[in-house]
Design a protein around this motif. Structure first.
Motif, PDB file in Angstrom:
ATOM      1  N   LEU A   1       0.847  -1.191   0.000  1.00 29.88           N
ATOM      2  CA  LEU A   1       0.000   0.000   0.000  1.00 29.88           C
ATOM      3  C   LEU A   1       0.884   1.242   0.000  1.00 29.88           C
ATOM      4  N   ASP A   2       0.389   2.302  -0.624  1.00 29.93           N
ATOM      5  CA  ASP A   2       1.125   3.562  -0.651  1.00 29.93           C
ATOM      6  C   ASP A   2       0.807   4.445   0.548  1.00 29.93           C
ATOM      7  N   ALA A   3      -0.357   4.223   1.170  1.00 29.42           N
ATOM      8  CA  ALA A   3      -0.756   5.062   2.308  1.00 29.42           C
ATOM      9  C   ALA A   3      -1.930   4.424   3.020  1.00 29.42           C
ATOM     10  N   LEU A   4      -2.085   4.803   4.282  1.00 28.81           N
ATOM     11  CA  LEU A   4      -3.310   4.530   5.035  1.00 28.81           C
ATOM     12  C   LEU A   4      -4.063   5.846   5.185  1.00 28.81           C
ATOM     13  N   LEU A   5      -5.382   5.791   5.053  1.00 31.00           N
ATOM     14  CA  LEU A   5      -6.255   6.947   5.233  1.00 31.00           C
ATOM     15  C   LEU A   5      -7.240   6.593   6.336  1.00 31.00           C
ATOM     16  N   LEU A   6      -7.076   7.230   7.496  1.00 33.17           N
ATOM     17  CA  LEU A   6      -7.808   6.820   8.689  1.00 33.17           C
ATOM     18  C   LEU A   6      -8.690   7.945   9.207  1.00 33.17           C
ATOM     19  N   THR A   7      -9.970   7.728   9.182  1.00 35.29           N
ATOM     20  CA  THR A   7     -10.953   8.648   9.746  1.00 35.29           C
ATOM     21  C   THR A   7     -11.181   8.279  11.218  1.00 35.29           C
ATOM     22  N   PRO A   8     -11.987   9.068  11.974  1.00 31.28           N
ATOM     23  CA  PRO A   8     -12.128   8.829  13.408  1.00 31.28           C
ATOM     24  C   PRO A   8     -12.510   7.393  13.751  1.00 31.28           C
ATOM     25  N   GLY A   9     -11.855   6.886  14.763  1.00 33.44           N
ATOM     26  CA  GLY A   9     -12.061   5.525  15.216  1.00 33.44           C
ATOM     27  C   GLY A   9     -10.846   5.036  15.961  1.00 33.44           C
TER      28      GLY A   9
ATOM     29  N   LEU B   1      -9.168  10.166  -5.642  1.00 28.08           N
ATOM     30  CA  LEU B   1      -8.005   9.339  -5.998  1.00 28.08           C
ATOM     31  C   LEU B   1      -8.472   8.251  -6.966  1.00 28.08           C
ATOM     32  N   PRO B   2      -8.867   8.630  -8.163  1.00 28.33           N
ATOM     33  CA  PRO B   2      -9.524   7.673  -9.064  1.00 28.33           C
ATOM     34  C   PRO B   2      -8.631   6.518  -9.507  1.00 28.33           C
ATOM     35  N   GLY B   3      -7.336   6.683  -9.439  1.00 30.76           N
ATOM     36  CA  GLY B   3      -6.450   5.602  -9.872  1.00 30.76           C
ATOM     37  C   GLY B   3      -6.053   4.649  -8.771  1.00 30.76           C
ATOM     38  N   ALA B   4      -6.550   4.865  -7.560  1.00 30.64           N
ATOM     39  CA  ALA B   4      -6.093   4.084  -6.405  1.00 30.64           C
ATOM     40  C   ALA B   4      -7.044   2.936  -6.086  1.00 30.64           C
ATOM     41  N   THR B   5      -6.489   1.761  -5.936  1.00 26.18           N
ATOM     42  CA  THR B   5      -7.249   0.631  -5.401  1.00 26.18           C
ATOM     43  C   THR B   5      -7.474   0.858  -3.911  1.00 26.18           C
ATOM     44  N   GLN B   6      -8.684   0.600  -3.455  1.00 21.60           N
ATOM     45  CA  GLN B   6      -9.003   0.765  -2.040  1.00 21.60           C
ATOM     46  C   GLN B   6      -9.020  -0.600  -1.346  1.00 21.60           C
TER      47      GLN B   6
ATOM     48  N   GLU C   1     -19.829  14.783   9.923  1.00 22.17           N
ATOM     49  CA  GLU C   1     -19.845  14.992   8.473  1.00 22.17           C
ATOM     50  C   GLU C   1     -18.633  15.777   7.983  1.00 22.17           C
ATOM     51  N   ARG C   2     -17.984  16.535   8.868  1.00 23.11           N
ATOM     52  CA  ARG C   2     -16.747  17.218   8.493  1.00 23.11           C
ATOM     53  C   ARG C   2     -15.600  16.211   8.507  1.00 23.11           C
ATOM     54  N   LEU C   3     -14.744  16.266   7.495  1.00 26.34           N
ATOM     55  CA  LEU C   3     -13.695  15.263   7.359  1.00 26.34           C
ATOM     56  C   LEU C   3     -12.576  15.461   8.374  1.00 26.34           C
ATOM     57  N   THR C   4     -12.288  14.402   9.124  1.00 23.80           N
ATOM     58  CA  THR C   4     -11.038  14.253   9.865  1.00 23.80           C
ATOM     59  C   THR C   4     -10.363  13.027   9.293  1.00 23.80           C
ATOM     60  N   CYS C   5      -9.093  13.147   8.907  1.00 23.54           N
ATOM     61  CA  CYS C   5      -8.417  12.025   8.252  1.00 23.54           C
ATOM     62  C   CYS C   5      -6.917  12.091   8.492  1.00 23.54           C
ATOM     63  N   LEU C   6      -6.363  11.004   9.014  1.00 25.25           N
ATOM     64  CA  LEU C   6      -4.921  10.859   9.090  1.00 25.25           C
ATOM     65  C   LEU C   6      -4.441  10.276   7.768  1.00 25.25           C
ATOM     66  N   VAL C   7      -3.577  11.020   7.102  1.00 23.13           N
ATOM     67  CA  VAL C   7      -2.942  10.533   5.877  1.00 23.13           C
ATOM     68  C   VAL C   7      -1.555  10.032   6.272  1.00 23.13           C
ATOM     69  N   LEU C   8      -1.387   8.712   6.236  1.00 22.99           N
ATOM     70  CA  LEU C   8      -0.128   8.099   6.650  1.00 22.99           C
ATOM     71  C   LEU C   8       0.518   7.442   5.431  1.00 22.99           C
ATOM     72  N   PRO C   9       1.423   8.160   4.748  1.00 22.15           N
ATOM     73  CA  PRO C   9       2.087   7.561   3.588  1.00 22.15           C
ATOM     74  C   PRO C   9       3.078   6.490   4.023  1.00 22.15           C
ATOM     75  N   ALA C  10       3.324   5.539   3.154  1.00 18.68           N
ATOM     76  CA  ALA C  10       4.312   4.503   3.464  1.00 18.68           C
ATOM     77  C   ALA C  10       5.686   5.124   3.698  1.00 18.68           C
TER      78      ALA C  10
ATOM     79  N   GLY D   1       2.461  12.144  -4.637  1.00 15.37           N
ATOM     80  CA  GLY D   1       2.059  11.665  -5.957  1.00 15.37           C
ATOM     81  C   GLY D   1       0.860  10.745  -5.890  1.00 15.37           C
ATOM     82  N   PRO D   2       0.264  10.445  -7.030  1.00 18.32           N
ATOM     83  CA  PRO D   2      -0.941   9.605  -7.060  1.00 18.32           C
ATOM     84  C   PRO D   2      -0.640   8.192  -6.563  1.00 18.32           C
ATOM     85  N   PRO D   3      -1.371   7.705  -5.580  1.00 16.41           N
ATOM     86  CA  PRO D   3      -1.114   6.363  -5.059  1.00 16.41           C
ATOM     87  C   PRO D   3      -1.746   5.294  -5.941  1.00 16.41           C
TER      88      PRO D   3
END
Length: 371
Positions: free
Chosen positions: A24-32, A126-131, A47-56, A103-105
């Motif tokens: 994986l190129d990154a983890l995207l973690l919302t509240p939890g 992120l249309p090119g990213a597998t989830q 409804e407001r976005l909180t997100c940890l962007v954790l790149p590899a 860059g695009p993951p």
């Protein structure tokens, strides 16, 4: 036990290495719980976005609504090394996610319980990213508790034990399950929890339903009452403990016999815990004596579930799960016997697998308690 011990910065580094190893190129973690595990931030889910962007590789970024930035900055998150970026109401926050990536993951791991509207918005951004699921990466990190986490769970166990020790103040014939539950919930908070996760008070025939909850039914004389309670401590770590009580009179026919079977089965399963024993074998240690006594069909659920920042998490003690237990794994041992339309019983302790055996984190007696 300090917060810095519970939420150390090296967790982010370990998670980045595991993210890369998982392809994986990154983890995207919302509240939890995953976000809190990595940063210590108990974020509000809205409804407001909180997100940890954790790149590899590279700098982690915590994206928060501007009105919640003070809470994020007051949390342990800044000490873990994350950069905080905010967004104001009325603006699109998803470009901030894109900007936080190098860059695009090709593939990203999303929080297992992310809201669908956020999943779809990230798919569009992120249309090119597998989830994939972030749990594929974080499960193996979270399943073995650190000494600080075990201490936090022990604190939670001691707090819920205090509540069970007071049960004689509230459980009386004629009181409804709901009335008793109200008293218990107040006591859970008074014992140090910041929130009440659940209160089950299941008397008589309601005790035959493992997840009954409560009702306005009065407790009868001589009825068994299953009390399963738990909450969240300021640390974020959870408690969960079940005891069965006999209220106000002699037990129903055959109840004492099967309660003895249940008590012995629960003790046998606790004693079976040690490194190398599989989750399925631990489940079998509880299930086999119950089945041998003729109550196998009345044991309706798995023997146990992991616990930590979630009330239910890996590992699960259930038939077919051949994962070996390891030191640091924390989980419940909670067999039950449920006779539909009549009554039931469950005994639950939280335990930790140690290097040479097992440690019970709930220490109140497991004998039937008559009130």
């Amino acid at each position: 036990m300090g917060i810095d011990e519970l939420y150390p910065p090296d967790r982010l580094i370990a998670a980045q290495r595991a993210t890369a190893a998982a392809g994986l190129d990154a983890l995207l973690l919302t509240p939890g719980s995953d976000l809190r595990y990595l940063t210590g931030y108990d974020a509000h889910a809205g409804e407001r976005l909180t997100c940890l962007v954790l790149p590899a590789e590279g700098e982690p970024t915590l994206i928060v609504p501007r009105l919640e930035r003070p809470a994020a900055e007051a949390s342990p998150a800044p000490a873990t090394g994350v950069r905080i970026v905010d967004h104001v109401d009325g603006t699109d926050p998803y470009p901030l996610v894109v900007a936080a990536l190098d860059g695009p993951p090709a593939a990203v791991g999303l929080a297992d319980r992310m809201w669908a509207e956020q999943v779809l918005a990230l798919r569009a951004a992120l249309p090119g990213a597998t989830q994939r699921l972030a749990g594929e990466v974080l499960r193996e990190l979270r399943i073995r508790k650190s000494p600080a986490e075990v201490a936090a769970l022990a604190e939670a166990g001691a707090a819920i034990d205090e509540v069970h020790l007071r049960m004689g103040e509230w459980l009386r014939p004629g009181r409804t399950e709901a009335e008793v539950a109200t008293d218990i919930a107040a006591a859970i908070r008074a014992a140090g929890h910041v929130s009440v996760d659940f209160v089950i008070v299941a008397a008589g025939p309601n005790g035959a339903s493992p997840h009954h909850g409560t009702s306005d039914r009065p407790i009868g004389v001589g009825e068994p009452v299953v009390v399963d309670i738990g909450g969240t401590m300021p640390s974020g770590y959870r408690s969960d403990c079940t005891r069965t009580y006999l209220v106000g009179g002699p037990a129903p026919a055959d109840f004492l016999d099967y309660y003895t079977v249940l008590r012995d089965a629960q003790r046998a399963a606790v004693a079976a815990v040690r490194p190398g024993v599989t989750c399925a074998a631990a489940d079998g240690a509880a299930r086999e004596p119950i089945a041998a006594a003729g109550y196998g069909s009345a044991f309706l659920h798995r023997t146990g579930h992991g616990i930590g920042l979630d009330g239910h998490e890996e590992p699960y003690l259930v038939a077919g799960n051949d994962q070996p237990l390891e030191a640091g794994m924390a989980f419940s041992i909670e067999p039950g016997i449920y006779l539909a339309g009549r009554h039931g019983a469950r005994i639950e302790d939280i335990v930790v697998c140690t290097t040479d055996g097992v440690q019970r984190l709930n220490t109140t007696p497991t004998e039937l308690i008559a009130l």
